[in-house]
Design a protein around this motif. Structure first.
Motif, PDB file in Angstrom:
ATOM      1  N   GLU A   1     -10.229  -6.418  -7.371  1.00  0.00           N
ATOM      2  CA  GLU A   1      -9.777  -4.936  -6.528  1.00  0.00           C
ATOM      3  C   GLU A   1      -8.512  -3.960  -7.698  1.00  0.00           C
ATOM      4  O   GLU A   1      -9.221  -3.181  -8.463  1.00  0.00           O
ATOM      5  CB  GLU A   1      -9.529  -5.106  -5.726  1.00  0.00           C
ATOM      6  CG  GLU A   1      -9.983  -5.135  -4.314  1.00  0.00           C
ATOM      7  CD  GLU A   1     -11.580  -4.057  -4.146  1.00  0.00           C
ATOM      8  OE1 GLU A   1     -11.001  -3.492  -4.685  1.00  0.00           O
ATOM      9  OE2 GLU A   1     -12.066  -4.595  -3.112  1.00  0.00           O
ATOM     10  N   LEU A   2      -7.887  -4.967  -8.150  1.00  0.00           N
ATOM     11  CA  LEU A   2      -6.739  -4.988  -9.453  1.00  0.00           C
ATOM     12  C   LEU A   2      -7.509  -4.220 -10.749  1.00  0.00           C
ATOM     13  O   LEU A   2      -7.367  -3.242 -11.161  1.00  0.00           O
ATOM     14  CB  LEU A   2      -5.714  -5.699  -9.045  1.00  0.00           C
ATOM     15  CG  LEU A   2      -4.945  -5.151 -10.764  1.00  0.00           C
ATOM     16  CD1 LEU A   2      -3.894  -4.569  -9.607  1.00  0.00           C
ATOM     17  CD2 LEU A   2      -4.056  -6.877 -10.697  1.00  0.00           C
ATOM     18  N   ALA A   3      -8.350  -5.788 -10.486  1.00  0.00           N
ATOM     19  CA  ALA A   3      -9.626  -5.497 -12.274  1.00  0.00           C
ATOM     20  C   ALA A   3     -10.268  -3.794 -12.614  1.00  0.00           C
ATOM     21  O   ALA A   3      -9.967  -2.958 -13.092  1.00  0.00           O
ATOM     22  CB  ALA A   3     -10.092  -5.937 -12.768  1.00  0.00           C
TER      23      ALA A   3
ATOM     24  N   THR B   1       0.223  -0.836  -0.027  1.00  0.00           N
ATOM     25  CA  THR B   1       0.033   0.178  -0.107  1.00  0.00           C
ATOM     26  C   THR B   1       1.244   0.930  -0.101  1.00  0.00           C
ATOM     27  O   THR B   1       0.677   2.280  -0.440  1.00  0.00           O
ATOM     28  CB  THR B   1      -0.926   0.099   1.278  1.00  0.00           C
ATOM     29  OG1 THR B   1      -1.976  -0.885   1.103  1.00  0.00           O
ATOM     30  CG2 THR B   1      -1.398   1.359   1.639  1.00  0.00           C
ATOM     31  N   ALA B   2       1.873   0.923   0.988  1.00  0.00           N
ATOM     32  CA  ALA B   2       2.706   2.535   0.545  1.00  0.00           C
ATOM     33  C   ALA B   2       3.520   2.257  -0.408  1.00  0.00           C
ATOM     34  O   ALA B   2       3.404   3.776  -1.322  1.00  0.00           O
ATOM     35  CB  ALA B   2       4.117   2.451   1.641  1.00  0.00           C
TER      36      ALA B   2
ATOM     37  N   GLY C   1      -5.352  -1.445  -7.128  1.00  0.00           N
ATOM     38  CA  GLY C   1      -5.810  -1.200  -8.431  1.00  0.00           C
ATOM     39  C   GLY C   1      -6.077   0.685  -7.546  1.00  0.00           C
ATOM     40  O   GLY C   1      -6.435   1.300  -8.887  1.00  0.00           O
ATOM     41  N   GLY C   2      -6.255   0.672  -7.258  1.00  0.00           N
ATOM     42  CA  GLY C   2      -6.489   2.533  -6.727  1.00  0.00           C
ATOM     43  C   GLY C   2      -5.356   2.955  -7.476  1.00  0.00           C
ATOM     44  O   GLY C   2      -5.419   4.553  -7.941  1.00  0.00           O
ATOM     45  N   MET C   3      -4.165   2.378  -7.226  1.00  0.00           N
ATOM     46  CA  MET C   3      -2.581   3.472  -7.814  1.00  0.00           C
ATOM     47  C   MET C   3      -3.355   3.630  -9.555  1.00  0.00           C
ATOM     48  O   MET C   3      -3.241   4.432 -10.262  1.00  0.00           O
ATOM     49  CB  MET C   3      -1.496   2.640  -7.587  1.00  0.00           C
ATOM     50  CG  MET C   3      -0.913   2.970  -8.532  1.00  0.00           C
ATOM     51  SD  MET C   3      -0.074   1.897  -9.815  1.00  0.00           S
ATOM     52  CE  MET C   3       0.508   0.816  -9.362  1.00  0.00           C
TER      53      MET C   3
END
Length: 295
Positions: free
Chosen positions: A171-173, A108-109, A145-147
């Motif tokens: 989530e990645l998709a 996450t970081a 995914g957010g990135m």
């Protein structure tokens, strides 16, 4: 001075008393593995202290463009230190932290920093066989995914062997659907299954992926058919998939027939690998022999 900082950090990581002989060997190691624009310290027993030292040294260093710390023990604290480096270093383009026992916090970081990073084109958080594999899990996949929703620079991403599962791939998709720069995606050995493959397939026609590694994910015929449906969708203006790796996925005859349809309907596919699946060989392969040979 920078070299001594790195050496002393390694001694702390390994609980070793500094000595002249050890320092000489370490300097020889650096000389052998840090050449040109590459800093490579693979499998050296480095932990978070070394990661913090490397971040300190490279924060003001505009020489190295490749950083490879694969096979160490950076864990979440070390990954966070490298993330802080990426906030200030604008020369690095490739970072490999595969097999460093990094969990969702470290992932996450890194993902948070890469939301706005404009220089990193390749990130490897995958796994090396038998060595301190990372375990990003669902939380790390969600952050990545957010990135991907915001990043406009990353070209290649590997998160193989990270225990992501169907939920993590979903989530990645969700982020991949908004990304137009990622070309290579390696999600091998993540227990994606048919459900995860279906979620990924739904967004592939929106992405620019040209190389997809889905090996060892037990996607089966159901997942394979969903994948082919996406890659041959009439909504896909340009079929750009060039390299598709589906080895060891429990794909049977129905999946193989679907892949035959894919090969008949795309000119972009240059490589397709299918080792270790469940079809019977010549009897099934014969109708698609030409397409398989060309691929």
């Amino acid at each position: 001075q920078d070299l001594r900082i790195l050496y002393e950090a390694k001694c702390l990581d390994q609980n070793l008393k500094p000595s002249w002989n050890r320092e000489v060997r370490f300097m020889e190691l650096l000389s052998a593995n840090c050449k040109g624009q590459t800093m490579s310290l693979q499998e050296n027993g480095l932990s978070h202290t070394s990661a913090e030292a490397i971040a300190h040294v490279l924060a003001t260093n505009d020489y190295y463009s490749i950083l490879d710390l694969s096979g160490n023990r950076l864990r979440d604290v070390g990954a966070s230190a490298i993330a802080s480096l990426l906030e200030v270093n604008d020369n690095l383009v490739h970072v490999s932290l595969c097999s460093n026992d990094i969990g969702h916090a470290g992932g996450t970081a890194l993902a948070n920093v890469l939301r706005s990073n404009c220089t990193i084109t390749s990130l490897d958080l995958g796994g090396l066989s038998g060595i301190n594999r990372n375990h990003l899990g669902v939380g790390g996949a969600k952050a990545l995914g957010g990135m991907l929703r915001q990043n406009a620079t990353l070209h290649s991403l590997s998160i193989s062997s990270n225990g992501v599962g169907a939920e993590g791939i979903t989530e990645l998709a969700e982020g991949l659907a908004y990304n137009t720069t990622l070309r290579h995606l390696n999600i091998a050995s993540n227990n994606v299954g048919p459900r995860g493959c279906a979620a990924l397939s739904e967004v592939l026609e929106l992405s620019k992926i040209t190389k997809l590694d889905l090996q060892r994910n037990a996607i089966g015929d159901i997942g394979c058919i969903k994948l082919v449906e996406s890659l041959t969708s009439p909504n896909l203006a340009v079929r750009i998939i060039e390299d598709l790796r589906l080895d060891h996925n429990a794909i049977g005859e129905e999946g193989l027939k679907a892949l035959g349809h894919l090969m008949k309907n795309t000119q972009s596919l240059k490589r397709l690998t299918l080792t270790g699946n469940n079809f019977n060989g010549q009897g099934i392969l014969e109708p698609f022999a030409t397409e398989l040979k060309d691929a």
